[in-house]
Design a protein around this motif. Structure first.
Motif: not given
Length: 419
Positions: A1-15, A410-419
């Motif tokens: 749960m702690m990594h969710k804001p960071k993951t969302i920020a990364i996805m926004r950068k991708i888009l 995308s690979l970085k996002v998947l890695k963060d999701l696994k953590k």
């Protein structure tokens, strides 16, 4: 749960990165040809389009843009001449000293009291298929006359849908107060000229430009008693009129068909066939000049049926195209460049197009004495140099880079999701 804001920020950068890269690729314009034009006055003016450019560009000119010296897009609209006009927009000149059937000439003078610049006059004539020759002179006092133009040929003076026709006589722009027309009546009876004037809201009246075919090969096909003429143009040519000059025999009446060779796929099998485009008749009693609409082809065949007669001796086949004009609010001495060839572009929507019907008579002839804009002669169409970002390899390199970056993120996002 702690990594969710960071993951969302990364996805926004991708888009965001994706939109920027693909957006830049999508809006890039790739033009292949250009021509330059520098007007001499501030006014709504018309630029005559050469047949070369008209044949190269799309029929609606959607792949054409006009830019000023700063690279800003300049709004314009296209005006295409036609063979037929609305008589309600016809404005008459006052006719003086009209003489019909009183000698070897039909004579009349039009009055131009304000000494406005005039480069053509439209005649309303009762239908006739006679050929005539016209001489034009000008005067400021209706006494001393000066030459304007000699031996102007008048032909095809009829309208198949009406009892009278509007036909234009073009000559060098002048501002005489009196312009005299002398039409020779040596071999035929005089024309019944009803009016002389101009069309308000039109550039001109059926001005035609001759276009040359790149190759024209004539072959006699004895098996089916025909003459086959193969015509080829460099680009698909817009043809509005075909005229045949027949040298011999003196009397003839032949059926003519125009075909285009096409292909079609039928059950995964490619088949060739001949598409009949039009038919008409060559006749020694007629002018053998034919108006055509919506015809644009690069190659086609003209088949003349000879039956049991010898083949026609054809001196020349003339192909003509109606003049088109690009109308814009040009600025004096501004260096404009017209670019064409970007087939991805859609038809532009400019405010100026809504005022198309308000073209004045002055626009027809132009206002300056140094440059006659109607019709104006534009420079030869030349290939335009392409920039680095307009090269195909550069576009694919950008696509590859964007894809690679998307993969990394995308690979970085998947890695963060696994953590």
């Amino acid at each position: 749960m702690m990594h969710k804001p960071k993951t969302i920020a990364i996805m926004r950068k991708i888009l965001t990165l994706s939109f920027i890269l693909f957006g830049l690729l999508g809006i890039s314009q790739v033009f292949t040809h250009s021509l330059a034009f520098t007007p001499k006055q501030n006014a709504l003016q018309a630029l005559a389009i050469s047949s070369e450019l008209k044949n190269y560009a799309k029929s609606d000119f959607s792949d054409v843009r006009l830019f000023d010296s700063a690279g800003r897009e300049t709004p314009y609209f296209l005006v295409n001449e036609t063979f037929k006009y609305n008589s309600t927009s016809f404005k008459e000149y006052e006719i003086l000293n009209k003489e019909v059937g009183q000698g070897r000439y039909t004579r009349f003078t039009i009055h131009n009291p304000n000494a406005e610049q005039i480069g053509h006059v439209i005649l309303n004539i009762v239908n006739s298929d006679a050929w005539k020759v016209c001489d034009i002179t000008g005067s400021n006092d209706n006494k001393e006359w000066f030459s304007i133009s000699d031996h102007i040929f008048l032909h095809h003076l009829y309208d198949l849908d009406n009892t009278n026709a509007y036909r234009s006589i073009h000559f060098p722009p002048v501002n005489y107060k009196y312009i005299k027309f002398e039409i020779k009546d040596l071999s035929t009876k005089p024309l019944n000229i009803l009016k002389a004037g101009y069309f308000e809201g039109c550039i001109s009246a059926g001005k035609l430009n001759e276009i040359k075919a790149d190759s024209l090969i004539s072959t006699e096909v004895k098996e089916n008693k025909t003459t086959l003429i193969k015509v080829k143009f460099k680009n698909a040519a817009i043809i509005n009129k075909i005229r045949f000059n027949i040298k011999a025999p003196n009397f003839f009446k032949r059926e003519v068909n125009v075909y285009v060779n096409r292909t079609q796929t039928n059950k995964k099998k490619v088949e060739q066939y001949r598409d009949l485009i039009m038919s008409f008749e060559l006749n020694s009693d007629h002018s053998n000049s034919f108006e055509i609409s919506n015809f644009r082809e690069g190659e086609f065949e003209i088949e003349i049926k000879n039956n049991d007669n010898p083949a026609l001796e054809i001196e020349k086949i003339e192909f003509s195209q109606l003049q088109s004009y690009l109308v814009a609010d040009f600025k004096e001495n501004e260096k404009y460049i017209l670019k064409a060839g970007d087939k991805k572009l859609a038809l532009p929507v400019y405010d100026i197009a809504y005022f198309k019907d308000k073209i004045s008579k002055q626009l027809i002839i132009g206002n300056g004495s140094e440059l006659a804009l109607i019709p104006a002669i534009v420079s030869e169409v030349t290939p335009v140099e392409t920039n680095l970002w307009q090269e195909p390899w550069f576009m694919w390199a950008c696509i590859s880079l964007a894809s690679f970056l998307l993969l990394i993120f995308s690979l970085k996002v998947l890695k963060d999701l696994k953590k």
